[in-house]
Design a protein around this motif. Structure first.
Motif, PDB file in Angstrom:
ATOM      1  N   GLY A 146       0.811  -1.208   0.000  1.00 59.00           N
ATOM      2  CA  GLY A 146       0.000   0.000   0.000  1.00 59.00           C
ATOM      3  C   GLY A 146       0.840   1.251   0.000  1.00 59.00           C
ATOM      4  N   PHE A 147       0.237   2.345   0.428  1.00 57.04           N
ATOM      5  CA  PHE A 147       0.872   3.654   0.420  1.00 57.04           C
ATOM      6  C   PHE A 147       0.964   4.156   1.856  1.00 57.04           C
ATOM      7  CE2 PHE A 147       0.604   8.287   0.236  1.00 57.04           C
ATOM      8  CZ  PHE A 147       1.660   8.561  -0.606  1.00 57.04           C
ATOM      9  N   LEU A 148       2.141   4.643   2.249  1.00 52.01           N
ATOM     10  CA  LEU A 148       2.314   5.198   3.599  1.00 52.01           C
ATOM     11  C   LEU A 148       1.943   6.674   3.613  1.00 52.01           C
ATOM     12  CD1 LEU A 148       5.716   3.614   4.634  1.00 52.01           C
ATOM     13  CD2 LEU A 148       3.439   2.969   5.396  1.00 52.01           C
ATOM     14  N   THR A 149       1.002   7.023   4.436  1.00 56.57           N
ATOM     15  CA  THR A 149       0.621   8.435   4.556  1.00 56.57           C
ATOM     16  C   THR A 149       1.425   9.132   5.651  1.00 56.57           C
ATOM     17  OG1 THR A 149      -1.162   7.845   6.066  1.00 56.57           O
ATOM     18  CG2 THR A 149      -1.722   8.031   3.729  1.00 56.57           C
ATOM     19  N   ALA A 150       2.076   8.362   6.522  1.00 56.21           N
ATOM     20  CA  ALA A 150       2.909   8.925   7.595  1.00 56.21           C
ATOM     21  C   ALA A 150       4.261   8.199   7.589  1.00 56.21           C
ATOM     22  CB  ALA A 150       2.212   8.775   8.938  1.00 56.21           C
ATOM     23  N   PRO A 151       5.134   8.520   6.605  1.00 62.71           N
ATOM     24  CA  PRO A 151       6.387   7.785   6.492  1.00 62.71           C
ATOM     25  C   PRO A 151       7.304   7.934   7.706  1.00 62.71           C
ATOM     26  CG  PRO A 151       6.300   9.565   4.880  1.00 62.71           C
ATOM     27  CD  PRO A 151       4.970   9.487   5.536  1.00 62.71           C
ATOM     28  N   ALA A 152       7.264   9.070   8.401  1.00 62.72           N
ATOM     29  CA  ALA A 152       8.116   9.244   9.592  1.00 62.72           C
ATOM     30  C   ALA A 152       7.712   8.260  10.689  1.00 62.72           C
ATOM     31  CB  ALA A 152       8.045  10.678  10.101  1.00 62.72           C
ATOM     32  N   ALA A 153       6.419   8.076  10.885  1.00 67.62           N
ATOM     33  CA  ALA A 153       5.943   7.126  11.895  1.00 67.62           C
ATOM     34  C   ALA A 153       6.303   5.697  11.491  1.00 67.62           C
ATOM     35  CB  ALA A 153       4.429   7.258  12.066  1.00 67.62           C
ATOM     36  N   ALA A 154       6.198   5.385  10.199  1.00 67.22           N
ATOM     37  CA  ALA A 154       6.563   4.048   9.722  1.00 67.22           C
ATOM     38  C   ALA A 154       8.055   3.805   9.900  1.00 67.22           C
ATOM     39  CB  ALA A 154       6.163   3.878   8.266  1.00 67.22           C
ATOM     40  N   ALA A 155       8.880   4.814   9.644  1.00 66.07           N
ATOM     41  CA  ALA A 155      10.324   4.676   9.817  1.00 66.07           C
ATOM     42  C   ALA A 155      10.666   4.419  11.276  1.00 66.07           C
ATOM     43  CB  ALA A 155      11.037   5.920   9.308  1.00 66.07           C
TER      44      ALA A 155
END
Length: 72
Positions: free
Chosen positions: A47-56
């Motif tokens: 899918g697509f990450l809308t919050a990449p900082a949180a995912a990182a």
């Protein structure tokens, strides 16, 4: 004393891929449990990450746990 050996097998290295549409992250797995049962190399997210900082941050936390020395 019981000895346990684990073997990990990945289809390819995890990587960031560049394309005209942007960057994608491919995290490879070495087997795991899925709702359908055990799988050799399951895909846990697409899918697509809308919050990449949180995912990182979450990925770094998983890396810390994976690097832990449980035998100590």
């Amino acid at each position: 004393m019981t000895q346990l050996m684990q073997t990990y097998s990945y289809l390819r290295p995890s990587a960031v891929h560049e394309s005209p549409a942007g960057r994608t992250l491919a995290l490879e797995t070495s087997g795991g449990a899925t709702p359908a049962g055990e799988a050799a190399n399951p895909r846990f997210f697409s899918g697509f990450l809308t919050a990449p900082a949180a995912a990182a941050t979450a990925l770094l936390t998983v890396a810390d746990v994976a690097a832990a020395r449980y035998y100590r």
